[in-house]
Design a protein around this motif. Structure first.
Motif, PDB file in Angstrom:
ATOM      1  N   ARG A   1       0.833  -1.209   0.000  1.00  0.00           N
ATOM      2  CA  ARG A   1       0.000   0.000   0.000  1.00  0.00           C
ATOM      3  C   ARG A   1       0.868   1.260   0.000  1.00  0.00           C
ATOM      4  NH1 ARG A   1      -2.470   0.541   4.430  1.00  0.00           N
ATOM      5  NH2 ARG A   1      -2.318  -1.460   5.511  1.00  0.00           N
ATOM      6  N   ALA A   2       1.989   1.220   0.714  1.00  0.00           N
ATOM      7  CA  ALA A   2       2.906   2.365   0.726  1.00  0.00           C
ATOM      8  C   ALA A   2       3.549   2.555  -0.650  1.00  0.00           C
ATOM      9  CB  ALA A   2       3.987   2.164   1.787  1.00  0.00           C
ATOM     10  N   MET A   3       4.004   1.447  -1.244  1.00  0.00           N
ATOM     11  CA  MET A   3       4.599   1.521  -2.579  1.00  0.00           C
ATOM     12  C   MET A   3       3.596   2.045  -3.600  1.00  0.00           C
ATOM     13  SD  MET A   3       6.589  -2.121  -2.831  1.00  0.00           S
ATOM     14  CE  MET A   3       7.679  -2.714  -1.546  1.00  0.00           C
ATOM     15  N   LEU A   4       2.387   1.511  -3.552  1.00  0.00           N
ATOM     16  CA  LEU A   4       1.354   1.904  -4.515  1.00  0.00           C
ATOM     17  C   LEU A   4       1.030   3.386  -4.385  1.00  0.00           C
ATOM     18  CD1 LEU A   4      -0.538   0.893  -6.733  1.00  0.00           C
ATOM     19  CD2 LEU A   4      -2.245   0.413  -4.963  1.00  0.00           C
ATOM     20  N   CYS A   5       0.959   3.865  -3.150  1.00  0.00           N
ATOM     21  CA  CYS A   5       0.681   5.277  -2.908  1.00  0.00           C
ATOM     22  C   CYS A   5       1.739   6.143  -3.569  1.00  0.00           C
ATOM     23  CB  CYS A   5       0.629   5.550  -1.411  1.00  0.00           C
ATOM     24  SG  CYS A   5       0.377   7.280  -0.973  1.00  0.00           S
TER      25      CYS A   5
ATOM     26  N   ALA B   1       5.301  -7.867  -1.773  1.00  0.00           N
ATOM     27  CA  ALA B   1       4.815  -6.531  -2.130  1.00  0.00           C
ATOM     28  C   ALA B   1       5.330  -6.098  -3.501  1.00  0.00           C
ATOM     29  CB  ALA B   1       5.234  -5.526  -1.064  1.00  0.00           C
ATOM     30  N   ILE B   2       6.606  -6.343  -3.777  1.00  0.00           N
ATOM     31  CA  ILE B   2       7.176  -5.955  -5.064  1.00  0.00           C
ATOM     32  C   ILE B   2       6.546  -6.750  -6.205  1.00  0.00           C
ATOM     33  CG2 ILE B   2       9.295  -5.989  -6.452  1.00  0.00           C
ATOM     34  CD1 ILE B   2      10.848  -5.243  -3.953  1.00  0.00           C
ATOM     35  N   SER B   3       6.305  -8.034  -5.963  1.00  0.00           N
ATOM     36  CA  SER B   3       5.680  -8.849  -7.009  1.00  0.00           C
ATOM     37  C   SER B   3       4.255  -8.389  -7.290  1.00  0.00           C
ATOM     38  CB  SER B   3       5.692 -10.326  -6.607  1.00  0.00           C
ATOM     39  OG  SER B   3       4.867 -10.551  -5.464  1.00  0.00           O
ATOM     40  N   GLU B   4       3.531  -7.961  -6.265  1.00  0.00           N
ATOM     41  CA  GLU B   4       2.178  -7.447  -6.460  1.00  0.00           C
ATOM     42  C   GLU B   4       2.196  -6.125  -7.218  1.00  0.00           C
ATOM     43  OE1 GLU B   4       0.257  -7.158  -2.695  1.00  0.00           O
ATOM     44  OE2 GLU B   4       0.021  -9.326  -2.463  1.00  0.00           O
TER      45      GLU B   4
ATOM     46  N   LYS C   1      15.227 -15.588  -2.551  1.00  0.00           N
ATOM     47  CA  LYS C   1      15.277 -16.259  -3.860  1.00  0.00           C
ATOM     48  C   LYS C   1      14.699 -15.398  -4.972  1.00  0.00           C
ATOM     49  CE  LYS C   1      14.353 -20.708  -6.040  1.00  0.00           C
ATOM     50  NZ  LYS C   1      13.755 -22.065  -5.862  1.00  0.00           N
ATOM     51  N   TYR C   2      13.520 -14.841  -4.756  1.00  0.00           N
ATOM     52  CA  TYR C   2      12.869 -14.027  -5.789  1.00  0.00           C
ATOM     53  C   TYR C   2      13.553 -12.672  -5.949  1.00  0.00           C
ATOM     54  CZ  TYR C   2       9.412 -10.776  -7.725  1.00  0.00           C
ATOM     55  OH  TYR C   2       8.783  -9.799  -8.458  1.00  0.00           O
ATOM     56  N   LEU C   3      13.846 -12.030  -4.829  1.00  0.00           N
ATOM     57  CA  LEU C   3      14.405 -10.681  -4.885  1.00  0.00           C
ATOM     58  C   LEU C   3      15.810 -10.648  -5.479  1.00  0.00           C
ATOM     59  CD1 LEU C   3      13.230  -9.325  -1.414  1.00  0.00           C
ATOM     60  CD2 LEU C   3      12.370  -8.641  -3.658  1.00  0.00           C
ATOM     61  N   SER C   4      16.596 -11.702  -5.253  1.00  0.00           N
ATOM     62  CA  SER C   4      18.001 -11.700  -5.675  1.00  0.00           C
ATOM     63  C   SER C   4      18.181 -11.748  -7.185  1.00  0.00           C
ATOM     64  CB  SER C   4      18.745 -12.872  -5.026  1.00  0.00           C
ATOM     65  OG  SER C   4      18.198 -14.107  -5.461  1.00  0.00           O
ATOM     66  N   ILE C   5      17.132 -12.105  -7.929  1.00  0.00           N
ATOM     67  CA  ILE C   5      17.260 -12.163  -9.386  1.00  0.00           C
ATOM     68  C   ILE C   5      16.701 -10.905 -10.062  1.00  0.00           C
ATOM     69  CG2 ILE C   5      17.207 -14.683  -9.429  1.00  0.00           C
ATOM     70  CD1 ILE C   5      14.280 -14.519 -10.329  1.00  0.00           C
ATOM     71  N   ARG C   6      16.158 -10.013  -9.277  1.00  0.00           N
ATOM     72  CA  ARG C   6      15.587  -8.791  -9.834  1.00  0.00           C
ATOM     73  C   ARG C   6      16.683  -7.731 -10.027  1.00  0.00           C
ATOM     74  NH1 ARG C   6       9.962  -7.999  -9.774  1.00  0.00           N
ATOM     75  NH2 ARG C   6      10.446  -5.778 -10.032  1.00  0.00           N
ATOM     76  N   GLU C   7      16.640  -7.030 -11.159  1.00  0.00           N
ATOM     77  CA  GLU C   7      17.640  -6.024 -11.451  1.00  0.00           C
ATOM     78  C   GLU C   7      17.371  -4.701 -10.755  1.00  0.00           C
ATOM     79  OE1 GLU C   7      17.951  -5.653 -15.665  1.00  0.00           O
ATOM     80  OE2 GLU C   7      18.902  -7.627 -15.926  1.00  0.00           O
ATOM     81  N   ASP C   8      16.163  -4.540 -10.206  1.00  0.00           N
ATOM     82  CA  ASP C   8      15.833  -3.281  -9.527  1.00  0.00           C
ATOM     83  C   ASP C   8      15.979  -3.374  -8.018  1.00  0.00           C
ATOM     84  OD1 ASP C   8      13.728  -5.019  -9.194  1.00  0.00           O
ATOM     85  OD2 ASP C   8      12.160  -3.536  -9.567  1.00  0.00           O
ATOM     86  N   VAL C   9      16.486  -4.498  -7.526  1.00  0.00           N
ATOM     87  CA  VAL C   9      16.672  -4.697  -6.081  1.00  0.00           C
ATOM     88  C   VAL C   9      18.166  -4.796  -5.774  1.00  0.00           C
ATOM     89  CG1 VAL C   9      16.240  -6.211  -4.109  1.00  0.00           C
ATOM     90  CG2 VAL C   9      14.443  -5.855  -5.821  1.00  0.00           C
ATOM     91  N   PHE C  10      18.608  -4.016  -4.786  1.00  0.00           N
ATOM     92  CA  PHE C  10      20.021  -3.976  -4.411  1.00  0.00           C
ATOM     93  C   PHE C  10      20.154  -4.269  -2.918  1.00  0.00           C
ATOM     94  CE2 PHE C  10      19.144  -1.231  -7.955  1.00  0.00           C
ATOM     95  CZ  PHE C  10      20.176  -1.468  -8.857  1.00  0.00           C
ATOM     96  N   PHE C  11      21.054  -5.187  -2.586  1.00  0.00           N
ATOM     97  CA  PHE C  11      21.246  -5.594  -1.199  1.00  0.00           C
ATOM     98  C   PHE C  11      22.541  -5.018  -0.633  1.00  0.00           C
ATOM     99  CE2 PHE C  11      18.538  -8.925  -2.946  1.00  0.00           C
ATOM    100  CZ  PHE C  11      17.586  -9.066  -1.954  1.00  0.00           C
TER     101      PHE C  11
END
Length: 413
Positions: A98-102, A133-136, A179-189
């Motif tokens: 909800r925060a991201m969508l806003c 949340a990111i996948s949604e 697992k899901y987040l680590s393959i995304r190019e827009d996510v940085f750890f």
């Protein structure tokens, strides 16, 4: 000179921001010092826990939205069951979404924008919620908005200093959540210290970058002179921060009983804490400390919140710091005060060996390790910590500018 990157907005999603203490408030306070200066026209917004409006100071340059119902530290003292973890993660994911969508909707109405979501102090259950949340958010048409997610990992993934697995539950929690987040190019750890950068290799199959410490504005130190301890009197730091059992708060009366006979009338011991809970033992200890301070001018007591700048000034003037932290609890856990003490290379004593003693050595701090509180001796020789090449590199990373270190500021000229 620091140039602002093309990011237009920083959004900090932090369910742990709910009071005027701790490292969550420290990040909020540090952000305020940068907005309107090095961050230029970049807008910054925090999403905090609900019902926290009266708990901390609001800064005019930063907007705070009371948003989260979920507690960041819901399972700090105990591991959740499968059902509890599922319910918690589902609710937190909905709140993140909800925060991201806003932010997406608001920035879409403005036009082309770049938004960076920053997540401090993340554990595996929060990581799982962020992933959901990111996948949604993928189903929403973001049009001209460029989004990046910067995730700061601060907790141990179940692997000790020697590389041994001590918690299968924690390790698997991180492996599954990442697992899901680590393959995304827009996510940085990012991780908060050297040991975590090594330990998280087994989770991500790659070494993660260490982010600079965001608890204090170290860049401000270079912009002004600090008044270091001078003269013959000793100034000893004994406790700073929230009153907690694991940080040795209950040991303070015993520590004072051990240390005060070793001091002259000109020497001083500094204690600062905030206490906002009903724990009977903590409150009884606070009463004992106040009684000692009232009857001995060598004990300088501050029983209220200190700003990051005030805390830096006090630590810079110390001739020694004594960590009463429980060595078993902090075997694989970091400490912001250790990083601050390490910045000034203030000679230190720890009770037993733990992450704190190892980190202080890496940061070049002269150190002694006492077996117990009762055995603290200020006359025992300090062992000089010899900094290796990689430790010099660690210092340069830890005390660099946080906003630059996580890519929110562009390269410096």
């Amino acid at each position: 000179m620091v140039e602002v990157s093309s990011h237009n907005k920083i959004v900090v999603l932090d369910p742990g921001l709910e009071g005027r203490s701790g490292h969550h408030y420290a990040l909020y306070e540090a952000a305020q010092k940068r907005v309107g200066s090095d961050l230029g026209n970049v807008e910054i917004k925090f999403y905090a826990r609900k019902n926290s409006a009266g708990e901390f100071d609001f800064f005019e340059d930063i907007f705070v939205a009371e948003h989260f119902d979920s507690k960041l530290y819901q399972f700090y003292q105990s591991r959740p069951t499968v059902g509890e973890a599922h319910r918690y993660t589902s609710q937190l994911a909905e709140e993140y979404y909800r925060a991201m969508l806003c932010e997406v909707v608001v920035n879409e109405s403005i036009g082309e924008r770049r938004v960076t979501f920053l997540y401090p102090a993340v554990k595996w259950e929060h990581l799982a919620a962020i992933g959901i949340a990111i996948s949604e958010l993928e189903s929403f048409d973001k049009k001209n908005i460029e989004i990046k997610h910067k995730i700061c990992l601060m907790y141990n993934p179940g692997i000790d200093f020697d590389g041994n697995l001590f918690s299968v539950e924690e390790f698997l929690g991180y492996r599954i959540a990442a697992k899901y987040l680590s393959i995304r190019e827009d996510v940085f750890f990012y991780v908060s210290d050297y040991e975590l950068s090594v330990q998280y290799k087994d989770v991500f199959q790659r070494k993660l970058k260490i982010h600079p410490c965001y608890l204090f504005d170290f860049s401000s130190i270079s912009r002004r002179s600090m008044s270091f301890s001078s003269g013959g009197e000793r100034k000893i730091g004994l406790y700073h921060g929230d009153a907690k059992r694991e940080k040795g708060f209950l040991e303070l009366p015993r520590a004072l009983e051990s240390i005060l006979p070793q001091l002259s009338t000109e020497d001083r011991i500094y204690i600062q804490y905030t206490l906002n809970n009903s724990d009977l033992s903590l409150n009884n200890t606070a009463d004992k400390i106040k009684h000692i301070a009232e009857n001995d001018q060598r004990v300088v007591l501050v029983d209220e919140f200190l700003s990051g700048e005030s805390l830096m000034c006090q630590i810079s003037e110390l001739s020694e710091y004594i960590f009463l932290y429980d060595s078993a609890h902090y075997e694989n856990k970091s400490s912001g005060i250790a990083w601050l003490v390490g910045y000034f290379k203030c000679p230190s004593t720890t009770i037993g060996s733990s992450w704190i003693s190892r980190e202080l050595k890496r940061l070049g701090v002269p150190l002694r390790v006492a077996p117990s509180v009762a055995s603290i001796s200020l006359t025992e020789n300090l062992h000089q910590s010899f900094i290796k090449k990689e430790d010099y590199e660690l210092r340069s990373i830890m005390y660099d500018d946080f906003w630059f270190g996580v890519g929110i500021l562009a390269e410096r000229n």
